[in-house]
Enzyme design. Structure first.
Site, PDB file in Angstrom:
ATOM      1  N   ASN A  13     116.284 112.841  73.995  1.00 48.94           N
ATOM      2  CA  ASN A  13     116.398 112.007  72.807  1.00 48.94           C
ATOM      3  C   ASN A  13     116.492 111.711  71.536  1.00 48.94           C
ATOM      4  O   ASN A  13     115.399 110.179  71.808  1.00 48.94           O
ATOM      5  CB  ASN A  13     117.396 109.787  73.368  1.00 48.94           C
ATOM      6  CG  ASN A  13     118.115 108.980  72.162  1.00 48.94           C
ATOM      7  OD1 ASN A  13     118.429 109.418  71.530  1.00 48.94           O
ATOM      8  ND2 ASN A  13     117.899 107.737  72.832  1.00 48.94           N
ATOM      9  N   HIS A  99     124.189 103.912  75.055  1.00 43.99           N
ATOM     10  CA  HIS A  99     122.205 103.388  74.784  1.00 43.99           C
ATOM     11  C   HIS A  99     122.129 101.653  74.130  1.00 43.99           C
ATOM     12  O   HIS A  99     122.993 101.447  73.646  1.00 43.99           O
ATOM     13  CB  HIS A  99     121.938 104.151  73.925  1.00 43.99           C
ATOM     14  CG  HIS A  99     120.251 104.199  74.010  1.00 43.99           C
ATOM     15  ND1 HIS A  99     119.508 102.999  73.598  1.00 43.99           N
ATOM     16  CD2 HIS A  99     119.636 105.340  75.040  1.00 43.99           C
ATOM     17  CE1 HIS A  99     118.660 103.843  74.027  1.00 43.99           C
ATOM     18  NE2 HIS A  99     118.332 104.443  74.566  1.00 43.99           N
ATOM     19  N   GLU A 101     120.070 100.826  72.693  1.00 45.87           N
ATOM     20  CA  GLU A 101     119.603 100.250  71.330  1.00 45.87           C
ATOM     21  C   GLU A 101     120.911  99.586  70.659  1.00 45.87           C
ATOM     22  O   GLU A 101     121.189  99.017  69.779  1.00 45.87           O
ATOM     23  CB  GLU A 101     118.765 100.947  70.869  1.00 45.87           C
ATOM     24  CG  GLU A 101     117.081 100.982  71.501  1.00 45.87           C
ATOM     25  CD  GLU A 101     116.343 102.159  71.538  1.00 45.87           C
ATOM     26  OE1 GLU A 101     117.074 103.370  70.562  1.00 45.87           O
ATOM     27  OE2 GLU A 101     115.683 102.335  72.107  1.00 45.87           O
ATOM     28  N   GLU A 171     119.262 103.284  82.325  1.00 38.86           N
ATOM     29  CA  GLU A 171     117.736 103.068  81.861  1.00 38.86           C
ATOM     30  C   GLU A 171     117.124 101.488  81.631  1.00 38.86           C
ATOM     31  O   GLU A 171     118.038 100.838  81.419  1.00 38.86           O
ATOM     32  CB  GLU A 171     118.451 103.668  80.267  1.00 38.86           C
ATOM     33  CG  GLU A 171     118.521 104.670  80.148  1.00 38.86           C
ATOM     34  CD  GLU A 171     118.243 105.748  78.943  1.00 38.86           C
ATOM     35  OE1 GLU A 171     117.540 106.531  78.645  1.00 38.86           O
ATOM     36  OE2 GLU A 171     118.512 104.993  77.696  1.00 38.86           O
ATOM     37  N   GLY A 177     110.899 102.169  75.891  1.00 39.80           N
ATOM     38  CA  GLY A 177     109.497 102.555  74.417  1.00 39.80           C
ATOM     39  C   GLY A 177     108.474 101.744  74.378  1.00 39.80           C
ATOM     40  O   GLY A 177     107.997 101.235  74.124  1.00 39.80           O
ATOM     41  N   SER A 217     110.597 105.086  79.881  1.00 36.21           N
ATOM     42  CA  SER A 217     109.429 105.898  79.552  1.00 36.21           C
ATOM     43  C   SER A 217     108.877 107.160  80.371  1.00 36.21           C
ATOM     44  O   SER A 217     107.843 107.019  81.430  1.00 36.21           O
ATOM     45  CB  SER A 217     108.457 104.350  79.901  1.00 36.21           C
ATOM     46  OG  SER A 217     108.621 103.534  78.824  1.00 36.21           O
TER      47      SER A 217
END
Ligand code: PEP
Length: 258
Positions: A13, A99, A101, A171, A177, A217
């Site tokens: 991604n 996602h 985000e 996730e 991140g 990560s």
């Protein structure tokens, strides 16, 4: 639950990164690095602006194209949105939906995720449905409740055949991140829980066939131990997918998982 072998899926991604020329350079380098890889589904998800160029750059290769989002309607007065037929037209096979985000910054909900999943499936795009808990939710013992809410909300109304065209990406938001990865045991525990949810909503057989990726990560150093878990079938990779070499290393580590 009886396990069947699932082809590992490794997806990169790229998020809000890469101009067209940068995207083509990354794709060209990746294509060369993974040319000999068999038995792993390799996916890249560039930003919308680079989809067409990356589609050309992967033509005839073992790399598939994904978008990072899709709108639920096919066409109309929805300024700024991109539809499933448009993504199919540019060469996408997959689309990332829900996602964290997008849930966090753009108001994505289980309902909108479900509508997008249905729109994608209607146009032969495979949804990668993202689910995951916040740190505070994990620390207050709500991980399973959140995962159940995200999974069941995202797949409302799907037939078994439709569900099998989907990928679920677990996730944990606190691992995205941040450099913090879920331990292999933490990942396995949630993946197994997700498979149990799918067994309840559909059937044990369907649940045992569905690919569940881990994301958060992922890097070459931690891929092997994550992929060694029985219910971890692949990875959704952010930062480490922005360099051909690290992403190719992750892809190659998934081969042994087959
Ligand atoms: C992601 O955004 O899907 C992700 C997993 O990012 P990272 O690998 O950088 O944590």
């Amino acid at each position: 639950m009886e396990r069947t072998m699932r082809t590992p899926i490794i997806a990169g991604n790229w998020k809000l990164n890469k101009t067209i020329s940068e995207a083509v350079a990354l794709t060209t380098a990746l294509r060369a690095s993974v040319a000999d890889v068999n038995g792993v589904e390799i996916i890249v998800a560039p930003p919308f602006t680079a989809l067409a160029a990356v589609s050309d750059a992967i033509a005839g290769s073992n790399i598939c194209l994904s978008a990072q989002d899709v709108y639920s309607e096919d066409s109309g007065a929805f300024t700024g949105e991109v539809s499933a037929p448009m993504l199919k037209d540019v060469g996408c096979d997959y689309v990332i939906i829900g996602h964290s985000e997008r849930r966090q910054y753009f108001g994505e909900t289980n309902e909108s995720v479900n509508q997008k999943v249905k729109a994608a499936l209607a146009h032969d795009l495979k949804p990668i449905i993202c689910v995951g808990e916040l740190l505070e939710e994990r620390e207050t013992g709500r991980t399973e409740a959140v995962i159940e809410d995200h999974v069941t909300g995202g797949i409302v109304g799907l037939s078994a055949a439709e569900l099998l065209s989907c990928v679920i990406a677990y996730e944990p938001v606190w691992a995205i991140g941040t450099g913090k990865t879920a331990t292999p045991d933490q990942a396995q525990e949630v993946h197994n829980f997700i498979r149990g949810l799918l067994a309840k909503s559909h059937s044990v057989e369907t649940a045992s066939q569905l690919c569940i990726q881990y994301g958060g990560s992922v890097k070459p150093e931690n891929t092997a131990e994550l992929m060694a878990q029985p219910d971890v079938d692949g990875a959704l990779v952010g930062g480490a997918s922005l360099e051909a070499e690290s992403f190719a290393q992750i892809v190659k580590m998934a081969v042994s998982r087959q």
